[in-house]
Design an enzyme around this catalytic site. Structure first.
Site, mmCIF file in Angstrom:
data_model
loop_
_atom_site.group_PDB
_atom_site.id
_atom_site.type_symbol
_atom_site.label_atom_id
_atom_site.label_comp_id
_atom_site.label_asym_id
_atom_site.label_seq_id
_atom_site.Cartn_x
_atom_site.Cartn_y
_atom_site.Cartn_z
ATOM 1 N N HIS A 126 -6.096 3.724 2.666
ATOM 2 C CA HIS A 126 -5.270 3.248 1.550
ATOM 3 C C HIS A 126 -6.080 3.345 0.251
ATOM 4 O O HIS A 126 -7.245 2.955 0.227
ATOM 5 C CB HIS A 126 -4.841 1.798 1.813
ATOM 6 C CG HIS A 126 -3.911 1.282 0.778
ATOM 7 N ND1 HIS A 126 -2.562 1.607 0.756
ATOM 8 C CD2 HIS A 126 -4.120 0.492 -0.308
ATOM 9 C CE1 HIS A 126 -1.991 1.027 -0.287
ATOM 10 N NE2 HIS A 126 -2.907 0.347 -0.946
ATOM 11 N N THR A 158 -1.850 -3.038 11.703
ATOM 12 C CA THR A 158 -1.134 -4.097 12.423
ATOM 13 C C THR A 158 0.299 -4.100 11.893
ATOM 14 O O THR A 158 0.670 -3.236 11.088
ATOM 15 C CB THR A 158 -1.775 -5.479 12.167
ATOM 16 O OG1 THR A 158 -1.622 -5.794 10.776
ATOM 17 C CG2 THR A 158 -3.243 -5.506 12.554
HETATM 18 C C1 GRF Z 1 -4.040 9.111 0.129
HETATM 19 O O1 GRF Z 1 -4.274 8.644 -1.173
HETATM 20 C C2 GRF Z 1 -4.075 7.969 1.108
HETATM 21 O O2 GRF Z 1 -4.975 6.969 0.755
HETATM 22 C C3 GRF Z 1 -2.672 7.445 1.045
HETATM 23 O O3 GRF Z 1 -1.858 8.577 0.902
HETATM 24 C C4 GRF Z 1 -2.618 9.619 0.310
HETATM 25 C C5 GRF Z 1 -2.558 10.780 1.239
HETATM 26 O O4 GRF Z 1 -3.162 11.922 0.696
HETATM 27 N N1 GRF Z 1 -2.359 6.667 2.216
HETATM 28 P P1 GRF Z 1 -3.411 13.193 1.605
HETATM 29 O O5 GRF Z 1 -2.061 13.587 2.179
HETATM 30 O O6 GRF Z 1 -4.379 12.801 2.680
HETATM 31 O O7 GRF Z 1 -3.945 14.231 0.678
#
Ligand code: GRF
Length: 219
Positions: A126, A158
């Site tokens: 995230h 979770t």
């Molecule tokens: C990333 O910023 C990740 O943290 C979030 O969604 C984005 C996905 O980017 N959950 P990618 O598809 O891995 O380039």
């Protein structure tokens, strides 16, 4: 819904039995690429058994194919309920002996069926320092809130959105002249470093979850 399976101290001291990963994506797949690269350069001892996307046009599917990784599109709209969709995903993962599921920009909530099939074995990355700014548009939320430091978090999934035990975090400064794009790009660099490292920690075992806390246990 909340999930308290991690509340028992010592509930998991060893890592998953195998090193077979699934990566679930919906789009660009740059974190998938970071995992592929870490495996191919030998810094992550694992195999990506399958990449699943809920979108047929996800660019990450091409990255998987280029790396010779099996891909599967499971469109959530083809299933009558989240439970049916999660059950279908779980079946695909089980049939490939997957032991750890990595969400990498997978834009679907994970329901009880999949959580129960992979207890403490689903990770997510995230783009904020959780618990700050969960949900979508985390970088915009951080910028608009005016924080001076943001970052990236890898956590165990979770039933609580972006609320599971935190495995690793990394900080990124927020600059006065930042835009959402600039901040996102700076955070993404940290994401790509953090995710393979977190997967390595999980696969190597020697950790447990105590309530919200992910605790590494000395040998
Ligand atoms: C990333 O910023 C990740 O943290 C979030 O969604 C984005 C996905 O980017 N959950 P990618 O598809 O891995 O380039």
């Amino acid at each position: 819904m909340t999930d308290d399976r991690g509340s028992e101290p010592g509930s998991r001291v060893a890592g998953p039995a195998s090193r077979r990963l699934a990566v679930l994506i919906s789009g660009r797949g740059s974190n998938l690429q970071a995992l592929i690269d870490a495996i191919s350069n030998g810094s992550l001892n694992a195999t990506i058994a399958i990449v699943i996307s809920n979108k047929a046009d996800a660019a990450g599917l091409e990255r998987a194919r280029d790396a010779g990784v099996e891909t599967l599109v499971l469109d959530h709209r083809a299933y009558p309920s989240r439970a049916d969709y999660d059950t279908a995903i779980a079946q695909e993962l089980r049939s490939r002996q997957v032991s750890l599921v990595c969400l990498a920009g997978f834009m679907r909530l994970i329901g009880p069926k999949l959580l129960e099939a992979f207890p403490q074995a689903i990770l997510n990355i995230h783009p904020s320092l959780l618990p700050a700014f969960p949900g979508v548009d985390a970088q915009r939320q951080a910028l608009e809130h005016g924080v001076k430091i943001s970052g990236a978090t890898v956590h165990i999934v979770t039933g609580e959105l972006d609320g599971g035990p935190i495995v690793l975090q990394s900080t990124v400064p927020v600059r006065d002249d930042d835009t959402v794009d600039l901040l996102s790009a700076r955070i993404l660099i940290e994401e790509h470093r953090l995710y393979p490292e977190a997967v390595r920690i999980i696969l190597n075992g020697g950790w447990r979850v105590d309530g919200r806390r992910f605790i590494r246990t000395p040998d």
